[in-house]
Design a protein around this motif. Sequence first.
Motif, short mmCIF file in Angstrom:
data_model
loop_
_atom_site.label_atom_id
_atom_site.label_comp_id
_atom_site.label_asym_id
_atom_site.label_seq_id
_atom_site.Cartn_x
_atom_site.Cartn_y
_atom_site.Cartn_z
N UNK A 189 33.07 71.72 -25.12
CA UNK A 189 32.41 72.66 -26.26
C UNK A 189 33.67 73.57 -27.06
N UNK A 190 34.85 73.43 -26.34
CA UNK A 190 36.19 74.07 -26.95
C UNK A 190 36.19 73.98 -28.34
N UNK A 191 36.50 72.68 -28.89
CA UNK A 191 36.54 72.60 -30.16
C UNK A 191 35.49 73.00 -31.21
N UNK A 192 34.37 73.08 -30.73
CA UNK A 192 33.17 73.83 -31.45
C UNK A 192 33.08 75.35 -31.28
N UNK A 193 33.59 75.82 -30.50
CA UNK A 193 33.83 77.19 -30.20
C UNK A 193 34.85 77.70 -30.99
N UNK A 194 35.85 76.85 -30.97
CA UNK A 194 37.22 77.57 -31.61
C UNK A 194 36.89 77.28 -33.22
N UNK A 195 36.09 76.45 -33.85
CA UNK A 195 35.79 76.16 -35.11
C UNK A 195 34.83 77.28 -35.55
N UNK A 196 34.09 77.61 -34.73
CA UNK A 196 33.06 78.63 -34.92
C UNK A 196 33.61 79.99 -35.31
N UNK A 197 34.74 80.36 -34.38
CA UNK A 197 35.53 81.73 -34.43
C UNK A 197 36.21 81.51 -35.64
#
Length: 129
Positions: free
Chosen positions: A80-88
């Motif tokens: 889920x790292x890319x999703x969280x990074x994009x959301x931030x």
Amino acid sequence: MFVLASFAVTRVQHVQFCLNHFSSGVYAGPPVRNNLFKNQTKGTWDITCPSWMVWFHSGLLYQIKHHLFPKLPRCNLRKISPYVRELCKKHNLPYLSVSFLEANVLKIGTLRTAALQARVITNPIPKNL
């Protein structure tokens, strides 16, 4: 022997806990509505390392994701790292990811600052008096 073995094993985990929990700022003030995501991303960081080193950190290198999704199994935190990074990025929230060495330098700096603040609080009388 058991005590020595347990200390040898847990010291790695202790270093990891200190990196993720004692190095970032702490929120102080009244609760603000709908601010959980911001506080969780501001209060910790991720450790950047190669995938083969994840075992060494026992999944604790993904602290931002862990704080946002505490019940998510550790094996899914990297996914889920890319999703969280994009959301931030989308919501202009902090997302700090540093190397193991950088994290240790930042931790020592934070602990030094806290120690200096404690010295001022516990010894308010100037030394020249």
